[in-house]
Design a protein around this motif. Structure first.
Motif, PDB file in Angstrom:
ATOM      1  N   PHE A 102      11.080  -3.342  -2.882  1.00 11.83           N
ATOM      2  CA  PHE A 102      10.630  -1.679  -2.796  1.00 11.83           C
ATOM      3  C   PHE A 102       9.531  -1.668  -3.812  1.00 11.83           C
ATOM      4  CE2 PHE A 102      11.528   2.628  -4.182  1.00 11.83           C
ATOM      5  CZ  PHE A 102      11.494   3.189  -3.012  1.00 11.83           C
ATOM      6  N   VAL A 103       9.552  -2.065  -4.960  1.00 10.77           N
ATOM      7  CA  VAL A 103       8.565  -1.975  -5.766  1.00 10.77           C
ATOM      8  C   VAL A 103       7.274  -2.721  -5.239  1.00 10.77           C
ATOM      9  CG1 VAL A 103       7.474  -2.811  -8.164  1.00 10.77           C
ATOM     10  CG2 VAL A 103       9.874  -1.637  -7.751  1.00 10.77           C
ATOM     11  N   THR A 104       7.543  -4.130  -4.790  1.00  7.82           N
ATOM     12  CA  THR A 104       6.203  -4.800  -4.038  1.00  7.82           C
ATOM     13  C   THR A 104       5.849  -3.888  -2.865  1.00  7.82           C
ATOM     14  OG1 THR A 104       7.604  -6.879  -4.535  1.00  7.82           O
ATOM     15  CG2 THR A 104       5.826  -6.938  -3.073  1.00  7.82           C
ATOM     16  N   GLU A 105       6.379  -3.412  -2.007  1.00  6.77           N
ATOM     17  CA  GLU A 105       5.594  -2.516  -1.074  1.00  6.77           C
ATOM     18  C   GLU A 105       5.020  -1.483  -1.532  1.00  6.77           C
ATOM     19  OE1 GLU A 105       5.222  -4.063   1.581  1.00  6.77           O
ATOM     20  OE2 GLU A 105       6.629  -5.838   1.042  1.00  6.77           O
ATOM     21  N   LEU A 106       5.631  -0.736  -2.417  1.00 10.50           N
ATOM     22  CA  LEU A 106       4.916   0.468  -2.980  1.00 10.50           C
ATOM     23  C   LEU A 106       3.720   0.018  -3.759  1.00 10.50           C
ATOM     24  CD1 LEU A 106       7.420   2.969  -4.188  1.00 10.50           C
ATOM     25  CD2 LEU A 106       6.077   3.107  -2.251  1.00 10.50           C
ATOM     26  N   SER A 107       3.652  -0.933  -4.514  1.00 12.75           N
ATOM     27  CA  SER A 107       2.590  -1.654  -5.168  1.00 12.75           C
ATOM     28  C   SER A 107       1.472  -1.760  -4.413  1.00 12.75           C
ATOM     29  CB  SER A 107       2.896  -2.670  -6.001  1.00 12.75           C
ATOM     30  OG  SER A 107       3.927  -2.505  -7.070  1.00 12.75           O
ATOM     31  N   ALA A 108       1.862  -2.585  -3.236  1.00 12.58           N
ATOM     32  CA  ALA A 108       1.042  -2.892  -2.173  1.00 12.58           C
ATOM     33  C   ALA A 108       0.197  -1.717  -1.528  1.00 12.58           C
ATOM     34  CB  ALA A 108       1.616  -3.829  -1.020  1.00 12.58           C
ATOM     35  N   LEU A 109       0.940  -0.767  -1.446  1.00  8.32           N
ATOM     36  CA  LEU A 109       0.626   0.592  -0.849  1.00  8.32           C
ATOM     37  C   LEU A 109      -0.471   1.011  -1.890  1.00  8.32           C
ATOM     38  CD1 LEU A 109       1.038   2.533   1.639  1.00  8.32           C
ATOM     39  CD2 LEU A 109       2.499   3.660   0.206  1.00  8.32           C
ATOM     40  N   ALA A 110      -0.011   1.186  -3.245  1.00  8.27           N
ATOM     41  CA  ALA A 110      -0.905   2.033  -3.966  1.00  8.27           C
ATOM     42  C   ALA A 110      -2.306   0.964  -4.016  1.00  8.27           C
ATOM     43  CB  ALA A 110      -0.241   1.797  -5.505  1.00  8.27           C
ATOM     44  N   LEU A 111      -2.168  -0.173  -3.906  1.00 11.77           N
ATOM     45  CA  LEU A 111      -3.522  -0.952  -4.033  1.00 11.77           C
ATOM     46  C   LEU A 111      -4.124  -0.703  -2.547  1.00 11.77           C
ATOM     47  CD1 LEU A 111      -2.248  -4.358  -5.792  1.00 11.77           C
ATOM     48  CD2 LEU A 111      -3.754  -2.739  -6.786  1.00 11.77           C
ATOM     49  N   ALA A 112      -3.635  -0.647  -1.836  1.00  8.09           N
ATOM     50  CA  ALA A 112      -4.137  -0.389  -0.434  1.00  8.09           C
ATOM     51  C   ALA A 112      -4.872   0.803  -0.462  1.00  8.09           C
ATOM     52  CB  ALA A 112      -3.334  -0.445   0.780  1.00  8.09           C
ATOM     53  N   LEU A 113      -4.135   1.762  -1.094  1.00  6.11           N
ATOM     54  CA  LEU A 113      -4.753   3.327  -1.246  1.00  6.11           C
ATOM     55  C   LEU A 113      -5.819   3.252  -2.028  1.00  6.11           C
ATOM     56  CD1 LEU A 113      -1.819   5.878  -0.993  1.00  6.11           C
ATOM     57  CD2 LEU A 113      -3.604   5.702   0.308  1.00  6.11           C
ATOM     58  N   LEU A 114      -5.899   2.467  -3.137  1.00  9.49           N
ATOM     59  CA  LEU A 114      -6.910   2.522  -3.950  1.00  9.49           C
ATOM     60  C   LEU A 114      -8.228   1.997  -3.498  1.00  9.49           C
ATOM     61  CD1 LEU A 114      -5.546   1.606  -7.296  1.00  9.49           C
ATOM     62  CD2 LEU A 114      -6.576   3.695  -6.933  1.00  9.49           C
ATOM     63  N   THR A 115      -7.881   0.831  -2.396  1.00  7.77           N
ATOM     64  CA  THR A 115      -9.052   0.123  -1.809  1.00  7.77           C
ATOM     65  C   THR A 115      -9.590   1.077  -1.026  1.00  7.77           C
ATOM     66  OG1 THR A 115      -7.556  -1.687  -2.081  1.00  7.77           O
ATOM     67  CG2 THR A 115      -9.487  -1.849  -0.921  1.00  7.77           C
ATOM     68  N   PRO A 130       6.987  -9.186  -7.910  1.00  6.97           N
ATOM     69  CA  PRO A 130       6.149  -7.802  -7.262  1.00  6.97           C
ATOM     70  C   PRO A 130       4.826  -7.830  -7.085  1.00  6.97           C
ATOM     71  CG  PRO A 130       7.976  -7.207  -8.471  1.00  6.97           C
ATOM     72  CD  PRO A 130       7.831  -8.289  -9.143  1.00  6.97           C
ATOM     73  N   ILE A 131       4.075  -7.911  -8.314  1.00 11.74           N
ATOM     74  CA  ILE A 131       2.745  -7.787  -8.408  1.00 11.74           C
ATOM     75  C   ILE A 131       1.939  -8.851  -7.704  1.00 11.74           C
ATOM     76  CG2 ILE A 131       2.052  -8.934 -10.813  1.00 11.74           C
ATOM     77  CD1 ILE A 131       0.742  -5.523  -9.396  1.00 11.74           C
ATOM     78  N   VAL A 132       2.368  -9.925  -7.824  1.00  6.80           N
ATOM     79  CA  VAL A 132       1.995 -10.926  -7.078  1.00  6.80           C
ATOM     80  C   VAL A 132       2.014 -11.076  -5.458  1.00  6.80           C
ATOM     81  CG1 VAL A 132       1.993 -13.770  -6.479  1.00  6.80           C
ATOM     82  CG2 VAL A 132       2.115 -12.993  -8.796  1.00  6.80           C
ATOM     83  N   PHE A 133       3.258 -10.717  -5.019  1.00  4.92           N
ATOM     84  CA  PHE A 133       3.230 -10.207  -3.672  1.00  4.92           C
ATOM     85  C   PHE A 133       2.479  -9.294  -3.166  1.00  4.92           C
ATOM     86  CE2 PHE A 133       6.521 -13.613  -4.331  1.00  4.92           C
ATOM     87  CZ  PHE A 133       6.514 -14.100  -2.852  1.00  4.92           C
ATOM     88  N   ALA A 134       2.456  -8.086  -3.882  1.00  7.05           N
ATOM     89  CA  ALA A 134       1.527  -6.933  -3.640  1.00  7.05           C
ATOM     90  C   ALA A 134       0.166  -7.432  -3.678  1.00  7.05           C
ATOM     91  CB  ALA A 134       1.820  -5.800  -4.796  1.00  7.05           C
ATOM     92  N   LEU A 135      -0.323  -8.189  -4.438  1.00  5.94           N
ATOM     93  CA  LEU A 135      -1.583  -8.630  -4.361  1.00  5.94           C
ATOM     94  C   LEU A 135      -1.992  -9.545  -3.206  1.00  5.94           C
ATOM     95  CD1 LEU A 135      -2.537  -9.558  -8.212  1.00  5.94           C
ATOM     96  CD2 LEU A 135      -3.382  -7.887  -6.768  1.00  5.94           C
ATOM     97  N   ILE A 136      -1.045 -10.238  -2.999  1.00  2.64           N
ATOM     98  CA  ILE A 136      -1.233 -11.070  -1.639  1.00  2.64           C
ATOM     99  C   ILE A 136      -1.362 -10.186  -0.396  1.00  2.64           C
ATOM    100  CG2 ILE A 136      -0.024 -12.682   0.127  1.00  2.64           C
ATOM    101  CD1 ILE A 136       1.266 -14.031  -2.245  1.00  2.64           C
ATOM    102  N   GLN A 137      -0.671  -8.854  -0.500  1.00  2.00           N
ATOM    103  CA  GLN A 137      -0.608  -8.104   0.546  1.00  2.00           C
ATOM    104  C   GLN A 137      -1.974  -7.200   0.460  1.00  2.00           C
ATOM    105  OE1 GLN A 137       3.088  -5.972   1.265  1.00  2.00           O
ATOM    106  NE2 GLN A 137       4.423  -7.877   0.638  1.00  2.00           N
ATOM    107  N   SER A 138      -2.466  -7.001  -0.431  1.00  2.91           N
ATOM    108  CA  SER A 138      -3.432  -5.931  -0.398  1.00  2.91           C
ATOM    109  C   SER A 138      -4.697  -6.821  -0.285  1.00  2.91           C
ATOM    110  CB  SER A 138      -3.771  -5.295  -2.016  1.00  2.91           C
ATOM    111  OG  SER A 138      -3.614  -6.372  -2.695  1.00  2.91           O
TER     112      SER A 138
END
Ligand SMILES: Nc1ncnc2c1ncn2[C@@H]1O[C@H](COP(=O)(O)OP(=O)(O)O)[C@@H](O)[C@H]1O
Ligand SMILES: [Mg+2]
Lengths: 256, 666
Positions: free
Chosen positions: B292-305, B609-617
């Motif tokens: 959950f945290v991973t996907e939300l972080s990825a979402l946050a990073l994607a939104l920031l991007t 979570p942050i590593v996987f979120a970065l991979i996704q973003s």
């Protein structure tokens, strides 16, 4: 003298409601002695053992082992000392639920980073000796209380400690298991000159010791030395318990 | 007695509650600030131009914010009830009636909520002014933000407090009831390796393919307007990332720990024997939360991007359309100078450039057709002497190259294909021209594309029309008054060009007309007389500042939510897990080693979570940063996010270790 305990005391709790668990106790233990500590529940047996084994710090007094004042050491050094020289059998077993029996038993050796071959050898030897080979792959919560106690003993003994602390080690064992464990403790005490300090409220268990000190309300009440005959020693202990009084505290069911 | 029980369990989980309360009061504070900003009088007088827009936006934003904060509270509040499961069951065994236990749980939630609101509202009072000034600063408005809470907002806050506390307390009471009905103590997690291993491998494959497809996306994104391929790729990447991550958490990571545990030479050494098992157990417990945290972080990073590149694109587009605060041509320059003088406008810089207008024809690749049109020509050295901002977004050229500046059809996607074989009336054909979108003097000053040509080409070329462009920058705006603007309105169109296209370019001509032709013909072009953008620029900056404020607020809030969820998961160990650490200490494990386990647990919980979120973003960058290199700023934004997130990790480690040490001392 291997262990010299000088005038230690320990209070629990805050000023007004403080419990004086240990008031003023001095004991000396020889190398290779098998010392029993007896007393009713709440007498301070566990507290005394915890302090000698550096698990707790006394409020006052000194604990000197092999000439080294342990109360002066840092927590870190105490832990190291504990790990290398001491073995423990706790009243509440203190087994790790997430590990199975084998892992629990070999933990002290693994912590010392012994090599794998030695670990396996010692493990098999211990399990055979205590006759619990069939338990080795079990999980802890599948064991009966007695089985847990023996496993805890196996763990305490596996790295051949110089001093073994046992807090009511037979408290939850049936008489057969208790006898096996006590015989083994007596054997390592005699063969390997391991010093053993054992707290118990059971006269039969205490009769395996070479000397028994009686404590009550945080002070030493008296002591008896094993005359060399276990039955006679057992009688003496029972008599002493009667003298101390309050027989309802005591558990004398396990004589044979 | 209830008071005692509640007091004790609140103090037992002091640290956890503290973090929860802080996170909640942060959310409540932000909510209150957003809400009260809408009807703040100083916002209204400072931003009169925005009118009700600010009010609408803050209302919408605060409701969105409140909605997510409420979900957070429901979710995290459940952690505490779960933590107390054993306690509640023991109460029941001791003969306490069920309704009493449920009441305790209800009251506990209500008390915590109330404390969070009290702190949150004080946060709001203290920081409202600060946040308001920050907003004004970002919007570049010099205006004092006056603290103010309208009666309406205050009433609303009280309502929200009462309702949300009631609902949350009820939810927790119901959760407690369900625990009491179910009774079972410890749920044992099934390992099911036959399922986990293949699932984990499949997850890894999904993630890997998603990354490969992302690489293709970098290339394919530019064809999104006429191919469905990029869209398919995006859908695939999203699906594969989301499910792949879950499967990796579910299967792959535990398998790795399991394998390490099986390799006795690794696991039978030191504390590993315990820590691998411990980590595995904690991982099993937290799989869905980590995911959950991973996907939300990825979402946050994607939104920031997305926000960053969106802002960049709009900004760039805006800047290329209006590079000067005021621009004019040779017909209007006199009038405008006169008006400026009347106002004593402080001129910071003034520029003028001669241009030639001529007819061209070429085959346009982007529109796939032959084009004949007038084009404005400017010499290379004139172009280079203009301020840098006029050409920094165009392709770089040297003194003997050509640059064609044209309107950008899409906001974000540059078609940077060179133009070829442009015929010019009475001048040599231009073989190749680089492409750009940023017009000197602004795109609205031109009726068509512009061409930057080498100096000697410019000298020699004939022209149908000659013109000169003027541009000014001011210190404090052009100070043109309303009445003056009305006067200038008549000069908005300088002249009209009617083009007669014949069979060949050399026969075609441009007829210049001062008056607007009665009926527009297809080939009539208008040359603007002047362009005034000072005011719009201000609004643009304000809008940008407001946007930045909201984006920053939301990302910080999201970060706080995610960080606190992870921290709480780490803090709220099962009883038996923390007693195991105590046992380790009893059998002679050094404190530093136990600390190592806690540190490792923390690091894994935060790092995974942050590593996987970065991979996704990475895919988000591919989507919005099409084709360009990964820009420095986006890396900075990501780094900022990671630093803040890491700060949470460190705090969580400190608090977690403190809690364990307290237990050791017992
Ligand atoms: N951690 C503690 N906090 C407060 N009191 C304690 C603690 N440990 C022991 N005591 C008190 O100290 C006294 C001695 O306890 P203990 O040494 O466990 O007795 P025994 O092992 O002989 O039954 C008891 O009165 C007990 O209540
Ligand atoms: Mg005891």
């Amino acid at each position: 003298m291997q262990i010299v305990v000088k005038n230690i005391s320990k209070d629990f709790g805050k000023k007004r409601t403080a419990v004086h668990a240990i008031k003023d106790i001095s004991v000396e233990v020889d190398q290779g002695e098998f010392l029993g500590i007896m007393g009713p529940s709440g007498a301070g047996k566990t507290t005394l053992l915890n302090m000698i084994s550096t698990n707790e710090r006394p409020d006052h007094g000194q604990i000197i082992i092999d000439g080294l004042d342990l109360t002066q050491l840092h927590d870190r050094d105490q832990a190291k000392y504990r790990r290398n020289k001491m073995g423990f059998i706790y009243q509440s077993f203190e087994l790790l639920d997430s590990l199975n029996v084998k892992e629990n038993v070999i933990l002290p050796l693994a912590l010392n980073r012994s090599n794998k071959k030695l670990i396996e050898e010692r493990f098999i030897y211990m399990m055979q000796l205590l006759n619990i080979e069939n338990l080795s792959a079990r999980a802890i919560d599948e064991l009966s209380l007695g089985q847990r106690q023996i496993v805890a003993a196996a763990r305490a003994l596996i790295n051949r400690p110089e001093i073994l602390f046992a807090d009511e080690p037979t408290g939850s064992l049936d008489s057969k298991s208790a006898t096996i464990l006590l015989n083994y403790m007596q054997m390592i005490n005699q063969k390997e000159k391991t010093t053993i300090l054992m707290a118990t409220h059971d006269a039969f268990t205490a009769s395996y010791c070479s000397r028994v000190v009686f404590i009550k309300d945080g002070v030493i009440f008296s002591e008896i030395v094993n005359p060399g005959n276990r039955d006679k020693f057992f009688e003496q202990i029972i008599n002493m318990q009667r003298t101390i009084g309050g027989g309802d505290y005591f558990n004398v069911s396990q004589n044979n | 007695m209830y008071r005692k029980i509640i007091k004790r369990s609140l103090s037992n989980m002091r640290d956890s509650y503290l973090i929860y309360i802080l996170a909640c009061s942060f959310a409540i504070g932000i909510f209150g600030i957003l809400l009260s900003m809408g009807d703040n009088p100083s916002v209204h007088s400072a931003l009169s131009w925005w009118d009700d827009f600010i009010y609408d936006i803050t209302t919408i934003m605060s409701s969105i914010f409140a909605f997510f904060a409420f979900i957070y509270m429901i979710y995290v509040g459940g952690f505490f009830v779960k933590q107390q499961r054993n306690e509640f069951l023991t109460f029941e065994k001791l003969g306490m009636p069920r309704w009493a236990i449920i009441t305790i749980s209800f009251l506990q939630t209500a008390i915590v909520q109330a404390v969070a609101w009290v702190i949150g509202l004080s946060v709001m009072l203290v920081f409202q002014k600060f946040m308001g000034m920050l907003l004004f600063y970002l919007m570049q408005i010099r205006f004092n933000f006056v603290m103010h809470i309208g009666l309406k907002s205050f009433g609303l806050l009280v309502d929200v407090f009462l309702i949300s506390t009631l609902v949350l307390s009820l939810i927790n009471a119901i959760k407690t009831m369900r625990i009491l009905q179910k009774r079972q103590r410890r749920t044992i997690i099934k390992t099911r390796w036959w399922l986990r291993i293949p699932a984990g491998i499949f997850g890894v494959i999904l993630l890997l393919t998603a990354q490969i497809v992302t690489l293709y996306l970098f290339k394919d994104m530019r064809i999104i307007s006429y191919s469905s391929k990029p869209l398919t790729e995006i859908v695939y990447i999203m699906g594969a990332d989301i499910f792949g991550t879950y499967l990796v958490y579910f299967g792959f990571l535990p398998t790795i720990l399991n394998i390490m545990e099986r390799i006795h030479s690794v696991s039978y050494s030191g504390i590993n024997l315990f820590s691998f098992k411990y980590m595995k157990e904690r991982l099993f417990q937290n799989i869905s939360i980590l995911w959950f945290v991973t996907e939300l972080s990825a979402l946050a990073l994607a939104l920031l991007t997305f926000c960053y590149f969106g802002y960049q694109a709009v900004h760039q587009n805006y800047n290329s359309a209006y590079p000067f605060e005021l621009a004019a041509n040779k017909d209007t320059v006199k009038v405008i100078r006169k008006e400026l003088k009347k106002n004593h406008a402080q001129i910071k810089g003034s520029y003028k450039t001669a241009v030639k207008i001529n007819l061209v024809s070429y085959y346009s690749k982007s529109s796939q057709s032959y084009i004949r049109q007038p084009m404005t020509f400017m010499s290379y050295s004139d172009y280079e002497s203009l301020p840098k901002r006029m050409h920094k977004n165009n392709a770089k050229i040297n003194s003997h190259e050509f640059l064609k500046i044209d309107y950008n059809s899409s906001l974000m996607y540059n078609s940077d294909i060179d133009e070829h074989n442009i015929e010019v009336k009475g001048a040599p054909m231009i073989r190749t021209a680089e492409q750009g979108n940023s017009f000197p003097y602004g795109s609205s000053m031109h009726f068509g594309p512009m061409m930057i040509v080498p100096d000697n080409y410019y000298e020699k070329m004939p022209s149908e029309v000659k013109d000169t462009f003027y541009g000014w920058d001011f210190k404090k705006g052009d100070r043109l008054k309303h009445s003056q603007m009305k006067k200038l309105e008549n000069y908005r169109d300088a002249y009209y060009m009617k083009v007669e296209f014949e069979s060949s370019l050399s026969k075609s001509t441009i007829e210049v007309m001062k008056k607007e032709p009665n009926k527009y013909e297809a080939a009539t072009y208008t040359q603007a007389g002047f362009l005034r953008q000072g005011n719009l620029k201000k609004h643009f900056k304000q809008g940008g500042g407001f946007y930045l404020f909201i984006v920053a607020l939301f990302s910080v809030a999201l970060l706080v939510a995610l960080g606190s969820v992870l921290t709480l998961r780490i803090l709220l160990r099962d009883d038996y897990q923390s007693s195991q650490l105590r046992t380790l200490q009893k059998i002679g494990v050094e404190e530093s080693e136990i600390k190592g386990i806690i540190r490792c647990e923390n690091t894994l919980t935060f790092l995974i979570p942050i590593v996987f979120a970065l991979i996704q973003s990475f895919a988000a960058i591919a989507m919005f940063d099409f084709g360009r290199h990964i820009s420095k700023n986006i890396i900075l934004i990501y780094a900022g996010y990671i630093v803040l997130y890491g700060l949470f990790g460190i705090i969580s480690f400190k608090v977690s270790w403190r809690g364990i040490k307290q237990k050791f001392k017992l």
